[in-house]
Design a protein around this motif. Sequence first.
Motif, PDB file in Angstrom:
ATOM      1  N   PHE A 192       0.814  -1.211   0.000  1.00  0.00           N
ATOM      2  CA  PHE A 192       0.000   0.000   0.000  1.00  0.00           C
ATOM      3  C   PHE A 192       0.851   1.267   0.000  1.00  0.00           C
ATOM      4  CE2 PHE A 192      -4.075  -1.857   2.114  1.00  0.00           C
ATOM      5  CZ  PHE A 192      -4.440  -2.415   0.917  1.00  0.00           C
ATOM      6  N   GLU A 193       1.854   1.330   0.886  1.00  0.00           N
ATOM      7  CA  GLU A 193       2.592   2.574   1.071  1.00  0.00           C
ATOM      8  C   GLU A 193       3.652   2.828   0.003  1.00  0.00           C
ATOM      9  OE1 GLU A 193       4.001   3.218   5.043  1.00  0.00           O
ATOM     10  OE2 GLU A 193       2.107   2.532   5.910  1.00  0.00           O
ATOM     11  N   TYR A 194       4.378   1.800  -0.386  1.00  0.00           N
ATOM     12  CA  TYR A 194       5.510   2.039  -1.279  1.00  0.00           C
ATOM     13  C   TYR A 194       5.203   1.753  -2.747  1.00  0.00           C
ATOM     14  CZ  TYR A 194       7.884   2.653   3.069  1.00  0.00           C
ATOM     15  OH  TYR A 194       8.224   3.121   4.301  1.00  0.00           O
ATOM     16  N   LEU A 195       4.378   0.782  -3.040  1.00  0.00           N
ATOM     17  CA  LEU A 195       4.055   0.502  -4.430  1.00  0.00           C
ATOM     18  C   LEU A 195       2.871   1.354  -4.900  1.00  0.00           C
ATOM     19  CD1 LEU A 195       4.763  -1.200  -6.906  1.00  0.00           C
ATOM     20  CD2 LEU A 195       3.059  -2.846  -6.131  1.00  0.00           C
ATOM     21  N   PHE A 196       1.796   1.388  -4.097  1.00  0.00           N
ATOM     22  CA  PHE A 196       0.603   2.149  -4.475  1.00  0.00           C
ATOM     23  C   PHE A 196       0.666   3.601  -4.025  1.00  0.00           C
ATOM     24  CE2 PHE A 196      -2.048  -1.987  -4.234  1.00  0.00           C
ATOM     25  CZ  PHE A 196      -1.590  -2.372  -5.465  1.00  0.00           C
ATOM     26  N   GLY A 197       1.526   3.946  -3.060  1.00  0.00           N
ATOM     27  CA  GLY A 197       1.683   5.325  -2.607  1.00  0.00           C
ATOM     28  C   GLY A 197       0.618   5.807  -1.645  1.00  0.00           C
ATOM     29  N   LEU A 198      -0.082   4.897  -0.970  1.00  0.00           N
ATOM     30  CA  LEU A 198      -1.171   5.264  -0.062  1.00  0.00           C
ATOM     31  C   LEU A 198      -0.685   5.311   1.386  1.00  0.00           C
ATOM     32  CD1 LEU A 198      -3.821   2.875  -1.583  1.00  0.00           C
ATOM     33  CD2 LEU A 198      -3.846   5.365  -1.744  1.00  0.00           C
ATOM     34  N   ARG A 199      -1.005   6.412   2.066  1.00  0.00           N
ATOM     35  CA  ARG A 199      -0.661   6.513   3.488  1.00  0.00           C
ATOM     36  C   ARG A 199      -1.762   7.298   4.186  1.00  0.00           C
ATOM     37  NH1 ARG A 199       5.249   7.380   5.647  1.00  0.00           N
ATOM     38  NH2 ARG A 199       5.364   5.627   4.259  1.00  0.00           N
ATOM     39  N   PHE A 200      -2.426   6.657   5.143  1.00  0.00           N
ATOM     40  CA  PHE A 200      -3.520   7.295   5.877  1.00  0.00           C
ATOM     41  C   PHE A 200      -2.997   7.883   7.177  1.00  0.00           C
ATOM     42  CE2 PHE A 200      -7.188   7.209   8.802  1.00  0.00           C
ATOM     43  CZ  PHE A 200      -8.014   8.070   8.106  1.00  0.00           C
ATOM     44  N   ASP A 201      -3.325   9.145   7.410  1.00  0.00           N
ATOM     45  CA  ASP A 201      -2.976   9.829   8.649  1.00  0.00           C
ATOM     46  C   ASP A 201      -4.249   9.911   9.484  1.00  0.00           C
ATOM     47  OD1 ASP A 201      -2.414  11.644  10.696  1.00  0.00           O
ATOM     48  OD2 ASP A 201      -1.274  12.988   9.405  1.00  0.00           O
ATOM     49  N   ALA A 202      -4.379   9.012  10.468  1.00  0.00           N
ATOM     50  CA  ALA A 202      -5.599   8.938  11.271  1.00  0.00           C
ATOM     51  C   ALA A 202      -5.825  10.209  12.083  1.00  0.00           C
ATOM     52  CB  ALA A 202      -5.540   7.726  12.192  1.00  0.00           C
ATOM     53  N   ALA A 238     -12.079   4.049  11.831  1.00  0.00           N
ATOM     54  CA  ALA A 238     -12.676   2.927  12.558  1.00  0.00           C
ATOM     55  C   ALA A 238     -13.490   2.007  11.647  1.00  0.00           C
ATOM     56  CB  ALA A 238     -13.553   3.449  13.690  1.00  0.00           C
ATOM     57  N   ASP A 239     -14.274   2.587  10.739  1.00  0.00           N
ATOM     58  CA  ASP A 239     -15.177   1.779   9.923  1.00  0.00           C
ATOM     59  C   ASP A 239     -15.131   2.121   8.440  1.00  0.00           C
ATOM     60  OD1 ASP A 239     -16.351   0.393  12.168  1.00  0.00           O
ATOM     61  OD2 ASP A 239     -17.403   2.264  12.636  1.00  0.00           O
ATOM     62  N   GLY A 240     -14.166   2.923   8.031  1.00  0.00           N
ATOM     63  CA  GLY A 240     -14.127   3.385   6.655  1.00  0.00           C
ATOM     64  C   GLY A 240     -13.559   2.371   5.681  1.00  0.00           C
ATOM     65  N   LEU A 241     -14.139   2.341   4.494  1.00  0.00           N
ATOM     66  CA  LEU A 241     -13.652   1.531   3.376  1.00  0.00           C
ATOM     67  C   LEU A 241     -13.732   2.385   2.119  1.00  0.00           C
ATOM     68  CD1 LEU A 241     -15.397  -1.909   4.005  1.00  0.00           C
ATOM     69  CD2 LEU A 241     -12.984  -1.371   4.311  1.00  0.00           C
ATOM     70  N   ALA A 242     -12.686   2.341   1.320  1.00  0.00           N
ATOM     71  CA  ALA A 242     -12.661   3.133   0.095  1.00  0.00           C
ATOM     72  C   ALA A 242     -12.294   2.256  -1.095  1.00  0.00           C
ATOM     73  CB  ALA A 242     -11.652   4.277   0.218  1.00  0.00           C
ATOM     74  N   ALA A 249     -16.193   6.079  -1.097  1.00  0.00           N
ATOM     75  CA  ALA A 249     -15.951   5.722   0.300  1.00  0.00           C
ATOM     76  C   ALA A 249     -17.272   5.663   1.056  1.00  0.00           C
ATOM     77  CB  ALA A 249     -15.016   6.734   0.950  1.00  0.00           C
ATOM     78  N   ASN A 250     -17.319   4.816   2.073  1.00  0.00           N
ATOM     79  CA  ASN A 250     -18.533   4.705   2.873  1.00  0.00           C
ATOM     80  C   ASN A 250     -18.560   5.702   4.030  1.00  0.00           C
ATOM     81  OD1 ASN A 250     -16.594   3.541   4.524  1.00  0.00           O
ATOM     82  ND2 ASN A 250     -17.919   1.884   5.213  1.00  0.00           N
ATOM     83  N   GLN A 251     -17.473   6.440   4.229  1.00  0.00           N
ATOM     84  CA  GLN A 251     -17.345   7.470   5.261  1.00  0.00           C
ATOM     85  C   GLN A 251     -16.714   8.699   4.598  1.00  0.00           C
ATOM     86  OE1 GLN A 251     -18.050   6.935   8.700  1.00  0.00           O
ATOM     87  NE2 GLN A 251     -18.868   4.949   8.111  1.00  0.00           N
ATOM     88  N   PRO A 252     -16.929   9.884   5.143  1.00  0.00           N
ATOM     89  CA  PRO A 252     -16.239  11.061   4.592  1.00  0.00           C
ATOM     90  C   PRO A 252     -14.723  10.860   4.641  1.00  0.00           C
ATOM     91  CG  PRO A 252     -17.960  11.731   6.115  1.00  0.00           C
ATOM     92  CD  PRO A 252     -17.830  10.239   6.241  1.00  0.00           C
ATOM     93  N   LEU A 253     -14.054  11.269   3.564  1.00  0.00           N
ATOM     94  CA  LEU A 253     -12.618  11.070   3.462  1.00  0.00           C
ATOM     95  C   LEU A 253     -11.997  12.221   2.684  1.00  0.00           C
ATOM     96  CD1 LEU A 253     -10.071   9.253   3.786  1.00  0.00           C
ATOM     97  CD2 LEU A 253     -10.776   8.104   1.678  1.00  0.00           C
ATOM     98  N   GLU A 254     -10.907  12.755   3.218  1.00  0.00           N
ATOM     99  CA  GLU A 254     -10.137  13.777   2.524  1.00  0.00           C
ATOM    100  C   GLU A 254      -8.904  13.091   1.949  1.00  0.00           C
ATOM    101  OE1 GLU A 254      -9.562  18.029   3.969  1.00  0.00           O
ATOM    102  OE2 GLU A 254      -7.640  17.080   4.446  1.00  0.00           O
ATOM    103  N   ILE A 255      -8.644  13.336   0.661  1.00  0.00           N
ATOM    104  CA  ILE A 255      -7.517  12.705  -0.021  1.00  0.00           C
ATOM    105  C   ILE A 255      -6.631  13.782  -0.613  1.00  0.00           C
ATOM    106  CG2 ILE A 255      -6.806  11.129  -1.868  1.00  0.00           C
ATOM    107  CD1 ILE A 255      -9.618   9.888  -1.633  1.00  0.00           C
TER     108      ILE A 255
END
Length: 113
Positions: free
Chosen positions: A32-42, A66-70, A90-96
Amino acid sequence: VWEHHAPDKPSEGRGRSNFVGWTGITPIAVLFEYLFGLRFDARRGRLTWKLNRIDELGVSRYPFGADGLAELRVEARADLSQRPRVTVNANQPLEIELVWAGGSEIMRVGPVL
């Protein structure tokens, strides 16, 4: 790799099926972090997506909070500086925060009602 190994019977495991436990955290995080470049800051509730590839890719059921899926998808690009075309649900509000060689942008997504 068995998550719940049997020390008395090394060839058998007693783990659950369709389950990734502690053993799977490192390879999934690296993917997720290095190949896809995704990093979530909770703390900030923000997903940073560093788009360092030009090929099409996506992630289904990316967990956040807690319950988010994107569902995340990016179309193939001609080069790294081209603005990426992404689709996010996403099933919850999300800032990207999208970051690519040619710029950056903030997206806000949430559940479809």
